[in-house]
Design an enzyme around this catalytic site. Structure first.
Site, PDB file in Angstrom:
ATOM      1  N   SER A 106      -3.957   2.695  -8.469  1.00 35.53           N
ATOM      2  CA  SER A 106      -4.732   3.936  -8.579  1.00 35.53           C
ATOM      3  C   SER A 106      -5.473   3.941  -9.901  1.00 35.53           C
ATOM      4  CB  SER A 106      -3.780   5.140  -8.533  1.00 35.53           C
ATOM      5  OG  SER A 106      -4.470   6.319  -8.899  1.00 35.53           O
ATOM      6  N   ASN A 161       0.814  -1.224   0.000  1.00 37.97           N
ATOM      7  CA  ASN A 161       0.000   0.000   0.000  1.00 37.97           C
ATOM      8  C   ASN A 161       0.844   1.269   0.000  1.00 37.97           C
ATOM      9  OD1 ASN A 161      -2.467   1.759   0.922  1.00 37.97           O
ATOM     10  ND2 ASN A 161      -0.905   2.033   2.499  1.00 37.97           N
ATOM     11  N   SER A 197       3.867   4.876 -12.574  1.00 38.17           N
ATOM     12  CA  SER A 197       4.270   3.895 -11.547  1.00 38.17           C
ATOM     13  C   SER A 197       3.123   2.937 -11.239  1.00 38.17           C
ATOM     14  CB  SER A 197       4.735   4.619 -10.277  1.00 38.17           C
ATOM     15  OG  SER A 197       3.638   5.215  -9.587  1.00 38.17           O
ATOM     16  N   LYS A 198       1.903   3.453 -11.201  1.00 37.36           N
ATOM     17  CA  LYS A 198       0.757   2.602 -10.872  1.00 37.36           C
ATOM     18  C   LYS A 198       0.425   1.665 -12.043  1.00 37.36           C
ATOM     19  CE  LYS A 198       0.032   4.277  -6.731  1.00 37.36           C
ATOM     20  NZ  LYS A 198       0.248   3.454  -5.524  1.00 37.36           N
ATOM     21  N   TYR A 253       3.322   9.450 -11.520  1.00 40.62           N
ATOM     22  CA  TYR A 253       2.487   8.700 -10.566  1.00 40.62           C
ATOM     23  C   TYR A 253       1.685   7.615 -11.295  1.00 40.62           C
ATOM     24  CZ  TYR A 253      -1.041   7.825  -6.940  1.00 40.62           C
ATOM     25  OH  TYR A 253      -1.880   7.240  -6.024  1.00 40.62           O
ATOM     26  N   ILE A 278      -9.687   9.454  -2.415  1.00 39.05           N
ATOM     27  CA  ILE A 278      -9.948   8.968  -1.061  1.00 39.05           C
ATOM     28  C   ILE A 278      -9.473  10.037  -0.067  1.00 39.05           C
ATOM     29  CG2 ILE A 278      -9.575   7.072   0.568  1.00 39.05           C
ATOM     30  CD1 ILE A 278     -10.950   6.219  -2.116  1.00 39.05           C
TER      31      ILE A 278
HETATM   32  N1  LIG Z   1      -5.741   8.952  -1.264  1.00 43.15           N
HETATM   33  C1  LIG Z   1      -6.102   8.745  -2.531  1.00 43.15           C
HETATM   34  O1  LIG Z   1      -6.938   9.475  -3.066  1.00 43.15           O
HETATM   35  C2  LIG Z   1      -5.508   7.619  -3.324  1.00 43.15           C
HETATM   36  C3  LIG Z   1      -6.024   7.383  -4.600  1.00 43.15           C
HETATM   37  C4  LIG Z   1      -5.500   6.347  -5.372  1.00 43.15           C
HETATM   38  C5  LIG Z   1      -4.486   5.565  -4.868  1.00 43.15           C
HETATM   39  N2  LIG Z   1      -3.976   5.808  -3.615  1.00 43.15           N
HETATM   40  C6  LIG Z   1      -2.883   4.933  -3.149  1.00 43.15           C
HETATM   41  O2  LIG Z   1      -3.209   4.391  -1.886  1.00 43.15           O
HETATM   42  C7  LIG Z   1      -2.000   4.153  -1.152  1.00 43.15           C
HETATM   43  C8  LIG Z   1      -2.129   4.791   0.236  1.00 43.15           C
HETATM   44  O3  LIG Z   1      -2.352   6.169   0.061  1.00 43.15           O
HETATM   45  P1  LIG Z   1      -2.866   7.156   1.206  1.00 43.15           P
HETATM   46  O4  LIG Z   1      -3.817   8.065   0.548  1.00 43.15           O
HETATM   47  O5  LIG Z   1      -3.266   6.389   2.400  1.00 43.15           O
HETATM   48  O6  LIG Z   1      -1.505   7.962   1.442  1.00 43.15           O
HETATM   49  P2  LIG Z   1      -0.821   8.569   2.752  1.00 43.15           P
HETATM   50  O7  LIG Z   1       0.200   9.517   2.236  1.00 43.15           O
HETATM   51  O8  LIG Z   1      -1.841   9.043   3.715  1.00 43.15           O
HETATM   52  O9  LIG Z   1      -0.105   7.284   3.413  1.00 43.15           O
HETATM   53  C9  LIG Z   1       0.985   6.653   2.783  1.00 43.15           C
HETATM   54  C10 LIG Z   1       1.811   5.965   3.848  1.00 43.15           C
HETATM   55  O10 LIG Z   1       2.919   5.329   3.172  1.00 43.15           O
HETATM   56  C11 LIG Z   1       4.090   5.595   3.904  1.00 43.15           C
HETATM   57  N3  LIG Z   1       5.253   5.551   3.017  1.00 43.15           N
HETATM   58  C12 LIG Z   1       5.517   6.376   1.977  1.00 43.15           C
HETATM   59  N4  LIG Z   1       6.711   6.076   1.450  1.00 43.15           N
HETATM   60  C13 LIG Z   1       7.218   5.045   2.166  1.00 43.15           C
HETATM   61  C14 LIG Z   1       8.427   4.319   2.112  1.00 43.15           C
HETATM   62  N5  LIG Z   1       9.388   4.598   1.219  1.00 43.15           N
HETATM   63  N6  LIG Z   1       8.629   3.319   3.013  1.00 43.15           N
HETATM   64  C15 LIG Z   1       7.691   3.049   3.954  1.00 43.15           C
HETATM   65  N7  LIG Z   1       6.521   3.718   4.063  1.00 43.15           N
HETATM   66  C16 LIG Z   1       6.291   4.702   3.171  1.00 43.15           C
HETATM   67  C17 LIG Z   1       3.883   6.989   4.505  1.00 43.15           C
HETATM   68  O11 LIG Z   1       4.751   7.222   5.601  1.00 43.15           O
HETATM   69  C18 LIG Z   1       2.404   6.946   4.871  1.00 43.15           C
HETATM   70  O12 LIG Z   1       2.216   6.454   6.184  1.00 43.15           O
HETATM   71  C19 LIG Z   1      -0.872   4.741  -1.987  1.00 43.15           C
HETATM   72  O13 LIG Z   1      -0.228   3.717  -2.710  1.00 43.15           O
HETATM   73  C20 LIG Z   1      -1.585   5.692  -2.942  1.00 43.15           C
HETATM   74  O14 LIG Z   1      -0.872   5.870  -4.131  1.00 43.15           O
HETATM   75  C21 LIG Z   1      -4.480   6.822  -2.839  1.00 43.15           C
END
Ligand SMILES: NC(=O)c1ccc[n+]([C@@H]2O[C@H](COP(=O)([O-])OP(=O)(O)OC[C@H]3O[C@@H](n4cnc5c(N)ncnc54)[C@H](O)[C@@H]3O)[C@@H](O)[C@H]2O)c1
Length: 246
Positions: free
Chosen positions: A139, A87, A156-157, A153, A186
């Site tokens: 994503s 994640n 990568s996805k 981004y 989200i």
């Molecule tokens: N929020 C959205 O709208 C959304 C939409 C599509 C996809 N996503 C994907 O969902 C996943 C979670 O996103 P989120 O919104 O909860 O993000 P967020 O930024 O709230 O949380 C991401 C977490 O990943 C950790 N992290 C980042 N880089 C890291 C690394 N190198 N090593 C260890 N931990 C690391 C961060 O410390 C953080 O706790 C991500 O892959 C994101 O791309 C999110």
């Protein structure tokens, strides 16, 4: 409880979507390993205080050796690894004109390489068990291109979507299923930097006319982790309020 006795590793679990996945999986009876480069201990403590079985694993997923050692330690302590949720992810904003080489490499390193290191580390244990499920959080941008992010981004996805299908094909004979969840919009820290105008623009394009909640992504991950999805592999499940229907 759907995950009773299972051991689940969740990356990026200190907050946002990853934390909700850890919390839901713990509630369903799993031992959850919370991986994060910051805040892993605090997040694990908050689950332990609710009497859930949680382990903190503070590391940066781009450190391949640290990932390998952590997975060995979990397997040593709990004798199995049933579920991996990749994640952790980062984002960059702007257009191709602003995007620097450093940003490109950083996003690819976390979102693609880190994900691969964890898959590579857990697969030998899952092959030995002849069971396991891997869930990659990708994503909508990996399917349709970037809407709110810089073009690295979505790239990568998209790579993770392909990795998901490739591993699903290669690992099926060992009883290992590999799927992905593709969220959009989200409510987490990742989407918190949008201006109100941008937020309204994003919501207007979503048929359900709202942002999603981290728990809604967690429920999709639970479905893919559980036996309810036992005949599903190589799937990239949309959790996007209907923005993309494919
Ligand atoms: N929020 C959205 O709208 C959304 C939409 C599509 C996809 N996503 C994907 O969902 C996943 C979670 O996103 P989120 O919104 O909860 O993000 P967020 O930024 O709230 O949380 C991401 C977490 O990943 C950790 N992290 C980042 N880089 C890291 C690394 N190198 N090593 C260890 N931990 C690391 C961060 O410390 C953080 O706790 C991500 O892959 C994101 O791309 C999110």
């Amino acid at each position: 409880m759907e995950l009773q006795g299972k051991v689940a590793i969740i990356t990026g679990a200190a907050r946002g979507i990853g934390f909700e996945i850890a919390r839901l999986f713990a509630r369903e009876g799993a031992c959850v390993v919370l991986v994060d480069r910051s805040g892993a201990e605090k997040a694990a403590e908050s689950l332990k205080s609710q009497h859930y079985d949680a382990i903190a694993c503070p590391l940066d997923i781009t450190d391949a050796e640290a990932v390998h050692s952590a997975v060995e330690a979990v397997a040593g302590a709990r004798a199995r690894i049933d579920i991996l949720v990749n994640n952790a992810g980062i984002i960059a904003r702007g257009t191709v004109l602003d995007l620097t080489r450093e940003q490109w490499l950083q996003v690819m390193d976390v979102n693609v390489n880190g994900n691969f290191y964890f898959c590579k580390a857990v697969v030998p244990f899952m092959i030995r068990q002849r069971s396991g499920t891997i869930i990659n959080i990708t994503s909508i941008a990996g399917k349709m291109g970037d809407i709110t992010a810089a073009p690295v981004y979505g790239t990568s996805k998209g790579a993770i979507n392909t990795l998901t299908k490739s591993l699903a094909r290669q690992l099926a004979e060992y009883g290992i299923r590999v799927n992905a969840v593709a969220p959009h919009a989200i409510e987490t820290d990742m989407s918190a930097d949008w201006s109100e105008e941008k937020r309204q623009e994003v919501i207007a394009a979503i048929p359900l006319k709202r942002m999603g909640k981290p728990e809604e992504v967690a429920q999709a991950a639970l479905f893919l982790a559980s036996e309810r999805s036992s005949f599903i592999t190589g799937e990239i499940l949309n959790v996007n309020g209907g923005q993309l229907m494919d």
